[in-house]
Design an enzyme around this catalytic site. Structure first.
Site, short mmCIF file in Angstrom:
data_model
loop_
_atom_site.label_atom_id
_atom_site.label_comp_id
_atom_site.label_asym_id
_atom_site.label_seq_id
_atom_site.Cartn_x
_atom_site.Cartn_y
_atom_site.Cartn_z
CE1 TYR A 16 -3.41 -2.52 -0.28
CE2 TYR A 16 -4.14 -2.00 1.94
CZ TYR A 16 -4.21 -2.79 1.01
OH TYR A 16 -5.32 -3.35 0.64
CB SER B 213 -14.03 -1.78 -2.79
OG SER B 213 -12.86 -1.41 -2.93
CG LEU C 187 -18.83 3.07 0.78
CD1 LEU C 187 -18.51 4.34 1.30
CD2 LEU C 187 -20.23 2.70 1.34
CB ALA C 188 -18.58 0.33 -5.60
N GLY C 189 -15.50 1.61 -3.83
CA GLY C 189 -14.33 2.69 -3.96
C GLY C 189 -14.90 4.20 -4.28
CB VAL D 116 -22.21 3.64 -5.07
CG1 VAL D 116 -23.61 3.63 -4.91
CG2 VAL D 116 -21.79 2.15 -4.94
P1 NAP Z 1 -14.67 2.32 -0.20
O1 NAP Z 1 -15.16 2.67 1.31
O2 NAP Z 1 -15.52 1.32 -1.11
O3 NAP Z 1 -14.21 3.54 -1.13
C1 NAP Z 1 -13.50 4.68 -0.36
C2 NAP Z 1 -13.51 5.84 -1.58
O4 NAP Z 1 -14.93 6.07 -1.73
C3 NAP Z 1 -12.49 6.88 -1.06
O5 NAP Z 1 -11.98 7.13 -2.26
C4 NAP Z 1 -13.64 7.86 -0.66
O6 NAP Z 1 -13.29 9.13 -0.81
C5 NAP Z 1 -14.64 7.56 -1.48
N1 NAP Z 1 -16.19 7.80 -0.71
C6 NAP Z 1 -16.71 7.53 0.35
N2 NAP Z 1 -17.76 8.03 0.73
C7 NAP Z 1 -17.90 8.78 -0.37
C8 NAP Z 1 -19.22 9.58 -0.73
N3 NAP Z 1 -20.04 9.70 0.05
N4 NAP Z 1 -19.10 10.32 -2.04
C9 NAP Z 1 -17.93 10.20 -2.83
N5 NAP Z 1 -16.84 9.48 -2.46
C10 NAP Z 1 -16.97 8.68 -1.47
O7 NAP Z 1 -13.36 1.45 0.06
P2 NAP Z 1 -12.05 1.21 -0.59
O8 NAP Z 1 -11.06 2.36 -0.17
O9 NAP Z 1 -11.92 1.08 -1.72
O10 NAP Z 1 -11.46 -0.14 0.24
C11 NAP Z 1 -11.60 -0.07 1.67
C12 NAP Z 1 -10.18 -0.97 1.92
O11 NAP Z 1 -10.36 -2.12 1.59
C13 NAP Z 1 -8.87 -0.26 1.72
O12 NAP Z 1 -8.31 0.60 2.39
C14 NAP Z 1 -8.16 -1.56 2.00
O13 NAP Z 1 -7.74 -1.75 3.27
C15 NAP Z 1 -8.88 -2.76 1.37
N6 NAP Z 1 -8.76 -3.12 0.00
C16 NAP Z 1 -8.30 -4.52 -0.13
C17 NAP Z 1 -8.15 -5.06 -1.47
C18 NAP Z 1 -7.71 -6.46 -1.49
O14 NAP Z 1 -7.36 -6.60 -2.69
N7 NAP Z 1 -7.62 -7.27 -0.55
C19 NAP Z 1 -8.54 -4.14 -2.50
C20 NAP Z 1 -8.96 -3.03 -2.37
C21 NAP Z 1 -9.05 -2.56 -0.88
P3 NAP Z 1 -12.69 9.99 0.48
O15 NAP Z 1 -11.01 9.39 0.85
O16 NAP Z 1 -12.42 11.36 -0.11
O17 NAP Z 1 -13.41 9.79 1.55
#
Ligand code: NAP
Length: 297
Positions: A54, A207, A209-211, A214
């Site tokens: 990361y 993910s 919130l689908a990153g 959504v």
């Molecule tokens: P997520 O919560 O689905 O997405 C977070 C992203 O969504 C951030 O860029 C955030 O922006 C944005 N977001 C959240 N709320 C929002 C809203 N209301 N409006 C607009 N944008 C919004 O999760 P993720 O970061 O993709 O993944 C979560 C964790 O899963 C990672 O930190 C990691 O630890 C793990 N992960 C694991 C793998 C794997 O292969 N094992 C792959 C990916 C992720 P802001 O930062 O501006 O809030």
């Protein structure tokens, strides 16, 4: 009081986990990051998800710098990290490496980065088409015997891959970290979540919130989904559709543990608040069907 999910007799995770993939983008100093970790901790979020790669191999050490400011925190949180992916910046090309030597060397580097002497759970980051499961088993055993890793799991493994690896291990894997959201349904439909249920193995969900897709994507699925989430939000009296997305995962019988990907306090709080929402079966299916674009058969 944050619900906890028991993974083994002496290991539990907070139901909501905090994810550190995007940590390098947040621009926090060690003091600011410590303050964020404490913010999570005060809400009962004690489990933190990492990977060696990361932030191009920088996030673990940033987290370690923050923890070093308050060493008493280490024993009160669970650190999850991963290994098995090699990036071009360090290795000249992208590849997977689940050899015994690489797994052990990666954990030793993670321990130095976190400035700790143990990892709570180590995950193999992705299924490796060149994996030798005997070597993975040897690495896991050595790391456990040396007290460097307490428990092991996998990430992004399909059911045959997980069962295959587990058949070489003298102990069960404790989790599979998989992508699930109302927007990305693959793992619900293809047996991956079923295997977690079969094994009584709660999945960590990435993910949730689908990153962020959504909220921003303009494809038909996203447009339909936002409308359905908004309808359920109104019915539940929730503040945001984010909460409905988390609640949709939390009510699922597989005891999914969503990993919050934001470093913003108000967004972390939305995930915690979702624990109080209870979607009905009708609401759960309304969200599912909006994403699929058709009714269940
Ligand atoms: P997520 O919560 O689905 O997405 C977070 C992203 O969504 C951030 O860029 C955030 O922006 C944005 N977001 C959240 N709320 C929002 C809203 N209301 N409006 C607009 N944008 C919004 O999760 P993720 O970061 O993709 O993944 C979560 C964790 O899963 C990672 O930190 C990691 O630890 C793990 N992960 C694991 C793998 C794997 O292969 N094992 C792959 C990916 C992720 P802001 O930062 O501006 O809030």
């Amino acid at each position: 009081m944050m619900e906890r999910v028991q993974l083994t007799d002496d290991l539990s995770f907070s139901r909501v986990i905090h994810g550190c993939w995007r940590l390098a983008d947040w621009g926090y100093s060690a003091e600011q990051l410590l303050s964020l970790i404490e913010f999570c901790f005060e809400r009962g979020i004690t489990t933190f998800d990492h990977a060696d790669i990361y932030g191009n191999y920088t996030c673990e050490a940033r987290f370690g710098d923050a923890l070093a400011l308050k060493p008493s925190l280490r024993g009160q949180i669970e650190i999850v990290t991963k290994c098995g992916i090699k990036l071009p910046s360090k290795y000249g090309m992208k590849l997977y490496d689940t050899s015994k030597d690489h797994i052990i060397a990666s954990v030793e580097q993670s321990l130095r980065n976190f400035r700790t002497d143990y990892i709570d759970v180590l995950l193999i980051h992705r299924p490796d088409p060149f994996m030798n499961p005997e070597e993975v088993a040897e690495a896991f055993l050595k790391l456990r015997q040396d007290g460097k890793v307490r428990y092991f799991g996998v990430s992004n493994f399909k059911r045959s891959q997980l069962s295959m690896l587990e058949s070489y291990l003298p102990f069960p894997l404790v989790t599979n970290q998989i992508e699930v959201s109302a927007y990305r349904l693959e793992n619900i439909g293809d047996g991956t979540v079923d295997l977690c249920l079969e094994k009584r193995m709660p999945p960590m969900v990435w993910s949730p919130l689908a990153g962020g897709a959504v909220f921003s994507a303009e494809d038909d699925r996203a447009v339909r989904l936002r409308a359905a989430l908004e309808q359920v939000r109104q019915e539940l009296g929730a503040k945001t559709i984010d909460e409905v997305l988390y609640a949709w995962l939390l009510v699922h019988p597989a005891r999914m543990m969503p990993i919050v990907g934001s470093g913003k306090r108000e967004r972390i709080d939305l995930a915690v608040r979702a624990l109080t929402l209870s979607l009905s079966r009708e609401q759960w299916f309304a969200v599912l069907q909006s994403s699929m674009g058709h009714d269940v058969p």
